[in-house]
Enzyme design. Structure first.
Site, PDB file in Angstrom:
ATOM      1  N   LYS A 172      44.264  42.219  44.670  1.00 40.73           N
ATOM      2  CA  LYS A 172      43.141  42.436  43.757  1.00 40.73           C
ATOM      3  C   LYS A 172      41.871  42.609  44.570  1.00 40.73           C
ATOM      4  O   LYS A 172      41.695  41.977  45.620  1.00 40.73           O
ATOM      5  CB  LYS A 172      42.983  41.228  42.810  1.00 40.73           C
ATOM      6  CG  LYS A 172      41.721  41.272  41.943  1.00 40.73           C
ATOM      7  CD  LYS A 172      41.500  39.977  41.181  1.00 40.73           C
ATOM      8  CE  LYS A 172      40.148  39.992  40.470  1.00 40.73           C
ATOM      9  NZ  LYS A 172      39.878  38.759  39.730  1.00 40.73           N
ATOM     10  N   GLU A 217      29.708  32.225  33.778  1.00 38.14           N
ATOM     11  CA  GLU A 217      30.723  31.608  34.636  1.00 38.14           C
ATOM     12  C   GLU A 217      30.139  30.469  35.465  1.00 38.14           C
ATOM     13  O   GLU A 217      29.313  30.694  36.362  1.00 38.14           O
ATOM     14  CB  GLU A 217      31.352  32.653  35.559  1.00 38.14           C
ATOM     15  CG  GLU A 217      32.528  32.123  36.343  1.00 38.14           C
ATOM     16  CD  GLU A 217      33.505  33.222  36.756  1.00 38.14           C
ATOM     17  OE1 GLU A 217      34.539  32.899  37.335  1.00 38.14           O
ATOM     18  OE2 GLU A 217      33.222  34.408  36.475  1.00 38.14           O
TER      19      GLU A 217
END
Length: 410
Positions: A172, A217
């Site tokens: 990723k 976040e």
């Protein structure tokens, strides 16, 4: 480092309901969620760091500042006493400095209680600025346009990343693009901050050294030996009506592509925190978090510290997570440097605050823009790229993620 000793005094004050109105128009310092948090005015101390050890250097320097300070804090609660606002560059090679800023005046608000902390160099006079609520300046509109990485270039970068993932170089990578604009002279940045705070009340709205944004976040919160984090990775647009919205959330929760992206992010946080904790637990399965424009996949991580780490030590251990860099980290960072034609600056780096005891709250600097001293504005948004990522879909996702900042400036 030769640290000049600070004198710090905290005292309770009547409730100030609008922290934003206390701030400087062009150099605001803020950490706020649901109208509770910390507002800073002026600068008593500014520390700058750079390079691969910028966070560990900050942790060491902060210990020296704390050791030399004289603190009077009858309230003894989270956010009182000596503290610093901080923002750190994403990449060790960034030309953007990482900073810890101790304001001259800090106003805190939580659960109906309000307090002021005044900070000055020992031996000099205490700051006497009145706590004045200044009305917002004139409205302004700012168009943010594609910067160094145009939409076509972003699609090409995503396609290249997918090819690299397919060749098993990595699992990723998070690729960002930029938008740029320029603030009109005399613009009041508090207007942008107010729009972000009202539009995204469940996010951390922050302003540190020209970096402004609203992040969903939590990178880490350290409080009396307990730590928690919220990992977000995996995104889908909100539906146009209630039925479509429910279907969107279900599609996200059952997406193998988003699930894989999310799991990489969770495991990177768990791996980084495990050496510092005696107990560490995550929510059993990812859950969906609803923002005004997006659904995110989320996992909460909670633990108990076992080695006396401060919040600055923990951000050094955690950054960069797979949610903002990729997996494996070193390979992902190398690919980011290759495919992104700009310096991320503090985008996707830690932003937040640290107290004298080392406790603090830090978010990942997302949904943000950096405003320079001359009024240049650069906003960033990125997406996690995995094997079955589609370039057009990822470009559309960046448009969704840009929306909070574009609307706040526009």
């Amino acid at each position: 480092m030769n640290v000049q000793a600070l004198t710090v005094e905290t005292s309770p004050i009547p409730d100030i309901r609008q922290l934003v109105l206390l701030l400087d128009q062009r150099q605001p310092l803020l950490w706020m969620r649901r109208n509770q948090g910390l507002a800073g005015i002026g600068t008593a101390l500014r520390l700058e760091f750079s390079g691969p050890n910028r966070m560990t250097d900050a942790a060491s320097a902060w210990q020296e500042v704390v050791a030399a300070a004289t603190v009077t804090d009858p309230l003894q609660r989270t956010g009182t006493g000596l503290l610093a606002f901080g923002a750190f560059a994403f990449d060790e090679s960034s030309t953007e400095t990482s900073v810890l800023i101790v304001p001259e005046i800090i106003v805190g608000r939580e659960d109906g209680q309000c307090w002021v902390t005044r900070v000055w160099h020992t031996g000099s006079a205490a700051p006497t600025h009145p706590l004045t609520l200044n009305p917002l300046g004139n409205e302004y509109r700012l168009s943010l346009l594609p910067g160094a990485l145009k939409p076509a270039g972003y699609r090409e970068a995503v396609a290249e990343a997918v090819e690299r993932i397919g060749s098993l170089e990595l699992n990723k990578v998070v690729l960002a693009r930029d938008l740029v604009g320029r603030l009109p002279d005399e613009s009041d940045l508090r207007r942008t901050i107010t729009k972000l705070a009202l539009g995204y009340p469940d996010c951390w709205t922050y302003a540190v050294d020209g970096l402004v944004g609203s992040s969903p976040e939590t990178l880490i919160r350290a409080d009396h030996g307990e730590v928690n984090a919220r990992v977000l990775a995996g995104t889908i647009s909100r539906g146009a009506d209630a039925v479509a919205d429910t279907e969107a959330a279900l599609a996200l929760a059952t997406s193998s592509k988003d699930g894989d992206e999310h799991e990489f992010a969770v495991q990177s946080v768990v791996k980084s925190l495990r050496p510092h904790t005696s107990v560490l637990a995550t929510s059993d399965i990812p859950f969906t978090v609803k923002l005004p424009n997006l659904w995110h996949l989320a996992t909460d991580v909670e633990g108990t510290l076992s080695d006396g780490s401060t919040s600055l030590d923990l951000i050094a251990a955690l950054h960069p997570t797979a949610a903002v860099a990729g997996t494996p980290t070193a390979t992902a960072l190398a690919l980011i440097r290759e495919l992104e034609p700009f310096d991320r600056g503090r985008y996707a780096g830690p932003v937040g605050w640290v107290g004298a005891d080392g406790d603090g709250e830090w978010a990942i600097a997302l949904r943000c823009a950096q405003v320079s001293s001359t009024g240049d504005v650069t906003a960033y948004a990125g997406c996690g790229i995995v094997l079955d990522s589609d370039p057009e879909h990822e470009l559309a996702e960046t448009r969704m993620k840009f929306r909070p900042v574009v609307e706040a400036f526009g």
